[in-house]
Design an enzyme around this catalytic site. Structure first.
Site, PDB file in Angstrom:
ATOM      1  CE  LYS A 196      -3.538   2.486   2.531  1.00  0.00           C
ATOM      2  NZ  LYS A 196      -4.595   2.420   3.535  1.00  0.00           N
ATOM      3  CE  LYS A 254      -6.081   1.990  -0.446  1.00  0.00           C
ATOM      4  NZ  LYS A 254      -6.533   2.035   0.913  1.00  0.00           N
TER       5      LYS A 254
HETATM    6  C1  PBG Z   1      -7.521   3.402   5.795  1.00  0.00           C
HETATM    7  C2  PBG Z   1      -7.773   3.274   4.335  1.00  0.00           C
HETATM    8  C3  PBG Z   1      -7.577   4.232   3.340  1.00  0.00           C
HETATM    9  C4  PBG Z   1      -8.073   3.693   2.181  1.00  0.00           C
HETATM   10  C5  PBG Z   1      -8.522   2.411   2.474  1.00  0.00           C
HETATM   11  N1  PBG Z   1      -8.315   2.165   3.808  1.00  0.00           N
HETATM   12  C6  PBG Z   1      -7.062   5.608   3.429  1.00  0.00           C
HETATM   13  C7  PBG Z   1      -5.676   5.852   3.856  1.00  0.00           C
HETATM   14  O1  PBG Z   1      -4.861   4.938   4.005  1.00  0.00           O
HETATM   15  O2  PBG Z   1      -5.385   7.013   4.106  1.00  0.00           O
HETATM   16  C8  PBG Z   1      -8.138   4.410   0.855  1.00  0.00           C
HETATM   17  C9  PBG Z   1      -9.163   3.911  -0.109  1.00  0.00           C
HETATM   18  C10 PBG Z   1      -9.500   4.835  -1.225  1.00  0.00           C
HETATM   19  O3  PBG Z   1      -8.904   5.910  -1.438  1.00  0.00           O
HETATM   20  O4  PBG Z   1     -10.427   4.491  -1.969  1.00  0.00           O
HETATM   21  N2  PBG Z   1      -6.295   3.021   6.266  1.00  0.00           N
END
Ligand code: PBG
Length: 329
Positions: A196, A254
């Protein structure tokens, strides 16, 4: 002599093209992200995500029925937590009667076969908007993994099928897997957000949940100390292999489109399902361009989803899931 091989022979008609097509999209490819809020009768459009909504538990039931009738078989739940319940310890996240726990039960009661996946990270519950506990200007790793394991257990106890940790702390998969085994939840899956990235594409999601990191002195204003550097490729493989060793059943990359090289790298080295999250900013970009008439919404949407699949995705978490399956039928 003119070429003996003519690649265009296999592109002559739609019937011919469909016979030799390497990838197709079906409803089975999707995980549907769902935003849940407190209240009654709420179906609240998210301004930076046109045609995407936050649901209260009652309206959630209709949405779940509709998703299932369209052939969509899994949801990924996120909750918007009231400001007064936020702290730096995630107390509300462990509440057996909290919004997430009630949302899990609501989905399961409405549609027992629907696969319920839940986001595990502190940010929607954090007064600082961080995925972990903040101390001395840092997001502290080990106390956070202990907390997240308990959060995962609480979701499993409420009936979640798959836990989806999105926090990027080190060692959290092992912590969660161990606790789930210890407590008898050996069938609860873990879909780890393994690679991520610290991406600017999460903006609309943070609007949806009101979960952006706060701008306070001595508190990091971004997530770069735990989410990955977009410049890195090899590191994604290391992160992913570690999560598999620690007990992840599904790994994830992601965001999606900007990271398809990573998806392919990982697909080539792992032998478990690889999920890809096409994130909120990717959704917002296409909606905005289509609203202006600059892009053909449906054609570009299908091309993007297909590209994610072609890159190696087994599963795609996407805000377009409903639009895609409606178009397919
Ligand atoms: C929370 C999380 C996030 C997303 C999914 N889980 C945001 C982040 O990490 O700041 C983002 C998903 C999206 O932008 O569609 N940890």
């Amino acid at each position: 002599m003119y070429p003996l091989k003519r690649n265009r022979r296999l592109r002559t008609t739609e019937a011919m093209r469909s016979l030799v097509r390497e990838n197709t999209i079906t409803a089975n490819d999707f995980i549907v992200p769902v935003f849940v809020v407190e209240g009654n009768g709420v179906k609240d459009e998210i301004p930076s995500m046109p045609n995407y909504y936050r649901y209260s538990l009652d309206t959630l039931q209709d949405e779940i029925k509709e998703l299932w009738s369209l052939g969509l078989k899994s949801v990924l739940l996120f909750v918007k937590v009231p400001e007064n319940l936020k702290d730096n310890a995630g107390k509300e996240a462990l509440n057996p009667d909290g919004l997430m726990q009630r949302a899990i039960k609501t989905v399961k009661n409405t549609c027992p076969e629907m696969i319920v996946m839940t986001d595990v990270a502190l940010d929607p519950y954090s007064q600082y908007g961080h995925d972990g506990i903040v101390a001395n200007g840092e997001i502290v790793n080990d106390p956070t993994t202990t907390f997240l394991a308990n959060m995962a257990l609480s979701h499993a106890q409420a009936g979640a099928d798959v836990i989806a940790p999105s926090d990027m702390m080190d060692g959290r998969i092992l912590a969660m897997r161990s606790l789930l085994e210890e407590e008898g939840f050996y069938n609860t899956g873990i879909m780890s957000y393994s690679a991520k990235y610290a991406s600017a594409f999460y903006g609309p999601f943070r609007d949806a949940l009101d979960s952006a990191p706060v701008d306070l002195q001595d508190i990091p204003k971004d997530k770069k100390s735990y989410q990955m550097d977009p410049a890195n490729r090899e590191e994604a493989i290391r992160e992913t292999l570690m999560d598999i060793d620690e007990g992840a059943d599904i790994v994830m990359v992601k965001p999606g489109l900007c990271y398809l090289d990573i998806v392919r790298d990982i697909r080539n080295v792992v032998d478990i399902p690889v999920a890809v999250y096409q994130v909120s900013g990717e959704y917002a970009m296409l909606k905005a361009a289509a609203e202006k008439g600059w892009l053909d919404h449906d054609a570009v949407m299908m091309e993007q989803i297909l590209s994610i699949k072609r890159a190696g995705a087994t599963l795609i978490a996407s805000y377009f899931a409903k639009d895609v399956v409606k178009l397919l039928s």
